[in-house]
Write a protein that holds these residues in place. Structure first.
Motif, PDB file in Angstrom:
ATOM      1  N   THR A  39      33.321  28.409  53.699  1.00 52.91           N
ATOM      2  CA  THR A  39      32.807  28.999  54.931  1.00 52.91           C
ATOM      3  C   THR A  39      32.937  27.976  56.057  1.00 52.91           C
ATOM      4  O   THR A  39      33.154  26.786  55.827  1.00 52.91           O
ATOM      5  CB  THR A  39      31.334  29.397  54.773  1.00 52.91           C
ATOM      6  OG1 THR A  39      30.577  28.211  54.532  1.00 52.91           O
ATOM      7  CG2 THR A  39      31.137  30.369  53.632  1.00 52.91           C
ATOM      8  N   VAL A  40      32.778  28.450  57.288  1.00 52.68           N
ATOM      9  CA  VAL A  40      32.849  27.568  58.452  1.00 52.68           C
ATOM     10  C   VAL A  40      31.767  26.500  58.354  1.00 52.68           C
ATOM     11  O   VAL A  40      32.007  25.314  58.637  1.00 52.68           O
ATOM     12  CB  VAL A  40      32.707  28.384  59.757  1.00 52.68           C
ATOM     13  CG1 VAL A  40      32.614  27.469  60.953  1.00 52.68           C
ATOM     14  CG2 VAL A  40      33.873  29.350  59.900  1.00 52.68           C
ATOM     15  N   GLU A  41      30.579  26.889  57.911  1.00 56.76           N
ATOM     16  CA  GLU A  41      29.476  25.930  57.784  1.00 56.76           C
ATOM     17  C   GLU A  41      29.816  24.823  56.796  1.00 56.76           C
ATOM     18  O   GLU A  41      29.500  23.654  57.015  1.00 56.76           O
ATOM     19  CB  GLU A  41      28.196  26.648  57.352  1.00 56.76           C
ATOM     20  CG  GLU A  41      27.620  27.579  58.390  1.00 56.76           C
ATOM     21  CD  GLU A  41      28.303  28.943  58.405  1.00 56.76           C
ATOM     22  OE1 GLU A  41      29.027  29.272  57.451  1.00 56.76           O
ATOM     23  OE2 GLU A  41      28.130  29.663  59.403  1.00 56.76           O
ATOM     24  N   GLU A  42      30.469  25.177  55.681  1.00 56.16           N
ATOM     25  CA  GLU A  42      30.852  24.168  54.692  1.00 56.16           C
ATOM     26  C   GLU A  42      31.890  23.203  55.265  1.00 56.16           C
ATOM     27  O   GLU A  42      31.810  21.993  55.058  1.00 56.16           O
ATOM     28  CB  GLU A  42      31.406  24.843  53.433  1.00 56.16           C
ATOM     29  CG  GLU A  42      30.352  25.571  52.631  1.00 56.16           C
ATOM     30  CD  GLU A  42      30.934  26.375  51.482  1.00 56.16           C
ATOM     31  OE1 GLU A  42      30.217  26.550  50.492  1.00 56.16           O
ATOM     32  OE2 GLU A  42      32.095  26.825  51.580  1.00 56.16           O
ATOM     33  N   ILE A  43      32.851  23.725  56.003  1.00 52.45           N
ATOM     34  CA  ILE A  43      33.881  22.873  56.600  1.00 52.45           C
ATOM     35  C   ILE A  43      33.258  21.919  57.613  1.00 52.45           C
ATOM     36  O   ILE A  43      33.556  20.716  57.623  1.00 52.45           O
ATOM     37  CB  ILE A  43      34.976  23.736  57.266  1.00 52.45           C
ATOM     38  CG1 ILE A  43      35.732  24.532  56.209  1.00 52.45           C
ATOM     39  CG2 ILE A  43      35.937  22.865  58.068  1.00 52.45           C
ATOM     40  CD1 ILE A  43      36.675  25.560  56.771  1.00 52.45           C
TER      41      ILE A  43
END
Length: 61
Positions: A39-43
């Motif tokens: 997800t964007v948050e993980e990246i």
């Protein structure tokens, strides 16, 4: 019927013989495993954790 032996003289598994699985569909037939991208948050969290520091193995350029 003689038993098939490997190089070391041990009995071979019947599954190693040609035609053993003939006529049976593969166990994973029809199954699809779609990709699970981060997800964007993980990246963003990984990029923040990496910071601006440059190591020998992680510095490109």
């Amino acid at each position: 019927m003689s038993q098939m032996l490997d190089v070391a003289g041990r009995r071979r598994s019947p599954a190693t013989m040609p035609g053993f699985h003939a006529g049976r569909p593969p166990r994973n037939k029809g199954l699809r495993y779609p990709a699970d991208p981060p997800t964007v948050e993980e990246i963003v969290s990984v990029m923040r954790a990496a910071g601006d520091r440059c190591t020998v193995s992680g510095c490109a350029g």
